[in-house]
Design a protein around this motif. Structure first.
Motif, PDB file in Angstrom:
ATOM      1  N   CYS A  22      51.729   6.999 -14.723  1.00 39.86           N
ATOM      2  CA  CYS A  22      50.911   6.808 -15.923  1.00 39.86           C
ATOM      3  C   CYS A  22      50.127   8.100 -16.135  1.00 39.86           C
ATOM      4  CB  CYS A  22      49.985   5.623 -15.772  1.00 39.86           C
ATOM      5  SG  CYS A  22      48.804   5.421 -17.123  1.00 39.86           S
ATOM      6  N   ALA A  23      50.550   8.880 -17.099  1.00 36.79           N
ATOM      7  CA  ALA A  23      49.869  10.139 -17.406  1.00 36.79           C
ATOM      8  C   ALA A  23      48.800   9.887 -18.458  1.00 36.79           C
ATOM      9  CB  ALA A  23      50.875  11.157 -17.912  1.00 36.79           C
ATOM     10  N   ALA A  24      47.606  10.375 -18.167  1.00 43.15           N
ATOM     11  CA  ALA A  24      46.485  10.151 -19.081  1.00 43.15           C
ATOM     12  C   ALA A  24      46.033  11.458 -19.708  1.00 43.15           C
ATOM     13  CB  ALA A  24      45.329   9.499 -18.331  1.00 43.15           C
ATOM     14  N   SER A  25      45.536  11.362 -20.925  1.00 43.82           N
ATOM     15  CA  SER A  25      44.959  12.520 -21.608  1.00 43.82           C
ATOM     16  C   SER A  25      43.799  12.038 -22.457  1.00 43.82           C
ATOM     17  CB  SER A  25      46.002  13.228 -22.472  1.00 43.82           C
ATOM     18  OG  SER A  25      46.521  12.348 -23.449  1.00 43.82           O
ATOM     19  N   GLY A  26      42.960  12.989 -22.857  1.00 43.15           N
ATOM     20  CA  GLY A  26      41.786  12.640 -23.654  1.00 43.15           C
ATOM     21  C   GLY A  26      40.552  12.551 -22.778  1.00 43.15           C
ATOM     22  N   ARG A  27      39.630  11.700 -23.140  1.00 39.49           N
ATOM     23  CA  ARG A  27      38.334  11.602 -22.462  1.00 39.49           C
ATOM     24  C   ARG A  27      38.422  10.744 -21.206  1.00 39.49           C
ATOM     25  NH1 ARG A  27      33.794  11.297 -27.295  1.00 39.49           N
ATOM     26  NH2 ARG A  27      34.456  13.219 -28.349  1.00 39.49           N
ATOM     27  N   THR A  28      39.231  11.171 -20.283  1.00 35.19           N
ATOM     28  CA  THR A  28      39.483  10.377 -19.081  1.00 35.19           C
ATOM     29  C   THR A  28      38.332  10.415 -18.093  1.00 35.19           C
ATOM     30  OG1 THR A  28      40.616  12.231 -18.059  1.00 35.19           O
ATOM     31  CG2 THR A  28      41.966  10.657 -19.285  1.00 35.19           C
ATOM     32  N   TYR A  29      37.391  11.343 -18.278  1.00 40.76           N
ATOM     33  CA  TYR A  29      36.277  11.450 -17.341  1.00 40.76           C
ATOM     34  C   TYR A  29      35.395  10.210 -17.375  1.00 40.76           C
ATOM     35  CZ  TYR A  29      34.019  12.795 -21.719  1.00 40.76           C
ATOM     36  OH  TYR A  29      33.581  12.821 -23.006  1.00 40.76           O
ATOM     37  N   SER A  30      35.495   9.424 -18.435  1.00 37.42           N
ATOM     38  CA  SER A  30      34.643   8.242 -18.570  1.00 37.42           C
ATOM     39  C   SER A  30      35.295   6.971 -18.036  1.00 37.42           C
ATOM     40  CB  SER A  30      34.274   8.040 -20.035  1.00 37.42           C
ATOM     41  OG  SER A  30      35.433   7.759 -20.787  1.00 37.42           O
ATOM     42  N   ILE A  31      36.531   7.067 -17.592  1.00 34.53           N
ATOM     43  CA  ILE A  31      37.259   5.878 -17.167  1.00 34.53           C
ATOM     44  C   ILE A  31      36.759   5.393 -15.803  1.00 34.53           C
ATOM     45  CG2 ILE A  31      39.508   4.941 -16.561  1.00 34.53           C
ATOM     46  CD1 ILE A  31      39.100   5.515 -19.533  1.00 34.53           C
ATOM     47  N   ALA A  92      60.274  -6.814 -15.743  1.00 33.50           N
ATOM     48  CA  ALA A  92      59.243  -6.932 -16.781  1.00 33.50           C
ATOM     49  C   ALA A  92      59.037  -5.570 -17.426  1.00 33.50           C
ATOM     50  CB  ALA A  92      57.928  -7.420 -16.191  1.00 33.50           C
ATOM     51  N   VAL A  93      58.287  -5.570 -18.513  1.00 31.08           N
ATOM     52  CA  VAL A  93      57.743  -4.323 -19.039  1.00 31.08           C
ATOM     53  C   VAL A  93      56.411  -4.095 -18.348  1.00 31.08           C
ATOM     54  CG1 VAL A  93      56.915  -3.091 -21.072  1.00 31.08           C
ATOM     55  CG2 VAL A  93      58.883  -4.635 -21.264  1.00 31.08           C
ATOM     56  N   TYR A  94      56.265  -2.910 -17.766  1.00 32.69           N
ATOM     57  CA  TYR A  94      55.058  -2.573 -17.028  1.00 32.69           C
ATOM     58  C   TYR A  94      54.167  -1.677 -17.890  1.00 32.69           C
ATOM     59  CZ  TYR A  94      56.791  -4.671 -12.763  1.00 32.69           C
ATOM     60  OH  TYR A  94      57.232  -5.579 -11.823  1.00 32.69           O
ATOM     61  N   TYR A  95      52.896  -2.058 -17.945  1.00 32.35           N
ATOM     62  CA  TYR A  95      51.923  -1.344 -18.770  1.00 32.35           C
ATOM     63  C   TYR A  95      50.824  -0.749 -17.911  1.00 32.35           C
ATOM     64  CZ  TYR A  95      53.955  -3.980 -22.655  1.00 32.35           C
ATOM     65  OH  TYR A  95      54.816  -4.532 -23.579  1.00 32.35           O
ATOM     66  N   CYS A  96      50.448   0.455 -18.238  1.00 29.53           N
ATOM     67  CA  CYS A  96      49.273   1.089 -17.665  1.00 29.53           C
ATOM     68  C   CYS A  96      48.090   0.788 -18.583  1.00 29.53           C
ATOM     69  CB  CYS A  96      49.515   2.592 -17.567  1.00 29.53           C
ATOM     70  SG  CYS A  96      48.138   3.544 -16.953  1.00 29.53           S
ATOM     71  N   ALA A  97      46.936   0.525 -17.995  1.00 27.65           N
ATOM     72  CA  ALA A  97      45.751   0.231 -18.789  1.00 27.65           C
ATOM     73  C   ALA A  97      44.532   0.843 -18.121  1.00 27.65           C
ATOM     74  CB  ALA A  97      45.566  -1.275 -18.946  1.00 27.65           C
ATOM     75  N   ALA A  98      43.542   1.171 -18.922  1.00 22.12           N
ATOM     76  CA  ALA A  98      42.336   1.804 -18.400  1.00 22.12           C
ATOM     77  C   ALA A  98      41.090   1.101 -18.914  1.00 22.12           C
ATOM     78  CB  ALA A  98      42.303   3.275 -18.787  1.00 22.12           C
ATOM     79  N   ASP A  99      40.067   1.160 -18.088  1.00 23.97           N
ATOM     80  CA  ASP A  99      38.770   0.557 -18.426  1.00 23.97           C
ATOM     81  C   ASP A  99      38.933  -0.920 -18.782  1.00 23.97           C
ATOM     82  OD1 ASP A  99      36.418   3.008 -19.831  1.00 23.97           O
ATOM     83  OD2 ASP A  99      36.887   2.382 -17.785  1.00 23.97           O
ATOM     84  N   LEU A 108      41.654  -7.522 -20.540  1.00 24.43           N
ATOM     85  CA  LEU A 108      40.832  -7.031 -21.642  1.00 24.43           C
ATOM     86  C   LEU A 108      40.480  -5.588 -21.296  1.00 24.43           C
ATOM     87  CD1 LEU A 108      39.323  -7.557 -24.275  1.00 24.43           C
ATOM     88  CD2 LEU A 108      37.358  -8.282 -22.913  1.00 24.43           C
ATOM     89  N   CYS A 109      41.226  -4.676 -21.876  1.00 17.99           N
ATOM     90  CA  CYS A 109      41.122  -3.268 -21.513  1.00 17.99           C
ATOM     91  C   CYS A 109      40.957  -2.425 -22.777  1.00 17.99           C
ATOM     92  CB  CYS A 109      42.382  -2.814 -20.770  1.00 17.99           C
ATOM     93  SG  CYS A 109      42.848  -3.867 -19.389  1.00 17.99           S
ATOM     94  N   ASP A 110      40.301  -1.288 -22.592  1.00 17.98           N
ATOM     95  CA  ASP A 110      40.063  -0.430 -23.740  1.00 17.98           C
ATOM     96  C   ASP A 110      41.292   0.379 -24.141  1.00 17.98           C
ATOM     97  OD1 ASP A 110      36.602   0.389 -22.901  1.00 17.98           O
ATOM     98  OD2 ASP A 110      37.473  -1.276 -24.035  1.00 17.98           O
TER      99      ASP A 110
END
Length: 122
Positions: A22-31, A92-99, A108-110
């Motif tokens: 799961c590659a993340a980009s953007g304002r990840t410092y707040s996660i 299944a379909v696997y999803y990455c989620a944050a916060d 319930l994730c952002d």
């Protein structure tokens, strides 16, 4: 905003292994936490694993404990789900989620990724 992109899904035989990324980009410092969910056909989305931002705290669904491992590599802004001893019911379909503020009832994730398909043949 945070963008999440999953990769690493595919077709594997029962007993095999896959590693999802799961590659993340953007304002990840707040996660605060990173999570994996999955959704099988005709079923509700379910929690799989969670890890704190630091990587110091993890938790797993009972169905995957001892087989799956979640990890984080903050220097690469990437999270992983190592899946071993795969079973057909892991399909299944696997999803990455944050916060995520809640991991039950579908979560319930952002932020959510688009998902990656994992198919385990018997």
């Amino acid at each position: 905003q945070v963008q999440l992109v999953e990769s690493g899904g595919g077709l594997v035989q029962a007993g095999g292994s896959l590693r999802l990324s799961c590659a993340a980009s953007g304002r990840t410092y707040s996660i605060a936490n990173w999570n994996w969910f999955r959704q099988a056909p005709g079923k509700e989305r379910e929690f799989v694993a969670t890890i704190s931002w630091s990587g110091g705290s993890t938790d797993y669904a009972d169905s995957v404990k001892g087989r799956f491992t979640i990890s984080t590599e903050n220097a690469k802004n990437t999270r992983y789900l190592q899946m071993n001893s795969l079973k057909p019911e892991d399909t299944a379909v696997y999803y990455c989620a944050a916060d995520c503020r809640r991991v039950v009832a579908g979560g319930l994730c952002d932020y959510w990724g688009q998902g990656t398909q994992v198919t385990v043949s018997s």
